[in-house]
Design an enzyme around this catalytic site. Structure first.
Site, short mmCIF file in Angstrom:
data_model
loop_
_atom_site.label_atom_id
_atom_site.label_comp_id
_atom_site.label_asym_id
_atom_site.label_seq_id
_atom_site.Cartn_x
_atom_site.Cartn_y
_atom_site.Cartn_z
N LYS A 1 112.13 21.86 57.86
CA LYS A 1 111.81 21.24 56.56
C LYS A 1 113.07 20.80 55.82
CE LYS A 1 107.25 22.32 55.79
NZ LYS A 1 106.19 21.58 55.16
N LYS B 1 96.39 20.96 57.29
CA LYS B 1 95.12 21.14 56.58
C LYS B 1 94.00 21.47 57.56
CE LYS B 1 96.47 17.70 53.20
NZ LYS B 1 97.47 18.60 52.62
N GLY C 1 99.90 17.18 46.45
CA GLY C 1 100.89 16.50 45.62
C GLY C 1 100.29 15.56 44.59
P1 ADP Z 1 99.09 16.96 50.16
O1 ADP Z 1 100.15 16.75 49.14
O2 ADP Z 1 97.71 16.95 49.58
O3 ADP Z 1 99.34 18.13 51.07
P2 ADP Z 1 99.79 15.21 52.38
O4 ADP Z 1 100.41 13.87 52.15
O5 ADP Z 1 100.63 16.31 52.91
O6 ADP Z 1 99.07 15.61 51.03
O7 ADP Z 1 98.56 15.03 53.39
C1 ADP Z 1 97.47 14.16 53.11
C2 ADP Z 1 97.66 12.79 53.75
O8 ADP Z 1 97.54 12.87 55.17
C3 ADP Z 1 96.61 11.77 53.41
O9 ADP Z 1 96.84 11.19 52.16
C4 ADP Z 1 96.73 10.76 54.56
O10 ADP Z 1 97.59 9.70 54.18
C5 ADP Z 1 97.40 11.54 55.66
N1 ADP Z 1 96.69 11.62 56.95
C6 ADP Z 1 97.32 11.78 58.13
N2 ADP Z 1 96.47 11.85 59.14
C7 ADP Z 1 95.23 11.74 58.61
C8 ADP Z 1 93.91 11.74 59.15
N3 ADP Z 1 93.69 11.87 60.46
N4 ADP Z 1 92.86 11.62 58.31
C9 ADP Z 1 93.07 11.48 56.99
N5 ADP Z 1 94.29 11.46 56.40
C10 ADP Z 1 95.37 11.58 57.20
MG MG Z 2 101.06 18.34 52.36
#
Ligand code: ADP
Ligand code: MG
Length: 313
Positions: free
Chosen positions: A128, A274, A11
């Site tokens: 979702k 991820k 995002g």
């Molecule tokens: P994207 O849009 O890239 O998919 P998300 O918000 O879905 O982003 O996922 C990334 C976020 O996950 C990071 O910015 C962080 O705030 C969060 N996060 C949750 N758990 C962890 C973790 N164990 N290590 C690092 N980040 C984490």
């Molecule tokens: Mg995401």
């Protein structure tokens, strides 16, 4: 060394409004073109949460207005619109960045359908939330009239929820392969792809959201990529994330990652998919590596200087 890399943009690589996004993608294009300039084959995937939400909401509101002639826009069509509009911005910015560096490489977006299994258990448990917030009464009416599944969303009202099935195959995979094999830069499986189910020769769009991290993993396997790079807002993956004993990880073996998942270190809906996608890719064939890092650090990451590398050893 020439590597084939699927880059999944999060995002933070895109914007919440078209104006903001058109600016932001200029920055997003830089690390991507760095990778291309270093001789890598790069395939780009991206999320679409805020964008498809915006389109869905706008179409919903427009169709609800008194005397409106705007038709209702089904959710798969909203997904297709978001792929088109995000793809346009990305291909526009990447093309320009390439030309600025004297690289004349064609760039295009493929509107991508991703096949899901109609018997995927996710269809029995939609999770979702999409679109607008409604009162309980409105929600009941929508459920009756349209068959939507409505759920309470964290005390803020009722929202429609859709399933999040697992990607099985990519309908346009041969097109993507052909373009990649000819040295073209392709943007594909945007927003996780438009979810479709197979019925004979037909592919039928379904109201669902495929996780973009899983769809990116799927296309990386299909294209026989060497790397899956998931670019997000954090430079590394952490255990005890946000706690006093937080620890940022440089490397994760599949075994360690699986253990940390069990221990609940990764938030569902953000870091968990991820890490799961990274594990799946690293396990899928010998030598395949996954990297989770930030957009800004993509190039240092691929050189092994930062990010969290997930490997099967
Ligand atoms: P994207 O849009 O890239 O998919 P998300 O918000 O879905 O982003 O996922 C990334 C976020 O996950 C990071 O910015 C962080 O705030 C969060 N996060 C949750 N758990 C962890 C973790 N164990 N290590 C690092 N980040 C984490
Ligand atoms: Mg995401």
């Amino acid at each position: 060394m020439k590597r084939k890399i699927v880059v999944a943009l999060g995002g933070n690589a895109l914007g919440k409004t078209p104006k903001e996004q058109l600016e932001l993608v200029k920055n997003t294009a830089k690390p991507i073109v760095d990778l291309i300039e270093s001789g890598n084959e790069v395939i780009i995937a991206h999320g679409n949460g805020p964008q498809v939400g915006m389109i869905n909401l706008a179409m919903e509101n427009a169709s609800k207005m008194e005397g409106s002639t705007t038709p209702e826009m089904p959710f798969p069509e909203c997904g297709a619109m978001s792929q088109g509009y995000i793809g346009y911005h990305l291909q526009n910015a990447i093309r320009e960045e390439l030309l600025n560096r004297g690289l004349n490489i064609p760039v295009a977006t493929v509107i991508t359908q991703v096949i899901v299994d109609k018997d995927d258990p996710a269809f029995d448990n939609p999770t979702k939330p999409i679109g607008a917030f409604y009162t309980e009464e409105e929600a009941k009416k929508l459920a009756e009239e349209k068959g939507y599944i409505m759920k309470e969303d964290a005390g803020r009202g009722f929202r429609r929820v859709v399933p999040s099935p697992i990607p099985v195959d990519v309908a346009e995979k041969e097109v993507v392969k052909t373009l990649v094999d000819n040295g073209h830069v392709v943007i594909t499986v945007g927003g996780g792809g438009i979810p479709v189910v197979k019925e004979g020769n037909s592919l039928i769009g379904v109201p669902a959201v495929i996780d973009k991290d899983f769809a990116s993993e799927k296309i990386a396997e299909i294209l026989d990529a060497d790397y899956l790079i998931i670019l997000t807002a954090v430079e590394k993956v952490a255990i005890n994330f946000g706690k006093e004993n937080e620890e940022w990880l440089d490397k994760l073996t599949v075994k360690q990652a699986e253990k940390y998942i069990e221990e609940g270190h990764f938030a569902p809906g953000s870091m968990l998919p991820k890490v799961q996608a990274a594990i799946k890719f690293a396990k899928s064939k010998e030598g395949r590596k996954a990297l989770i890092t930030s957009l800004e650090k993509a190039n240092e990451g691929i050189e092994g200087k930062t990010g969290t590398l997930i490997i099967n050893e």
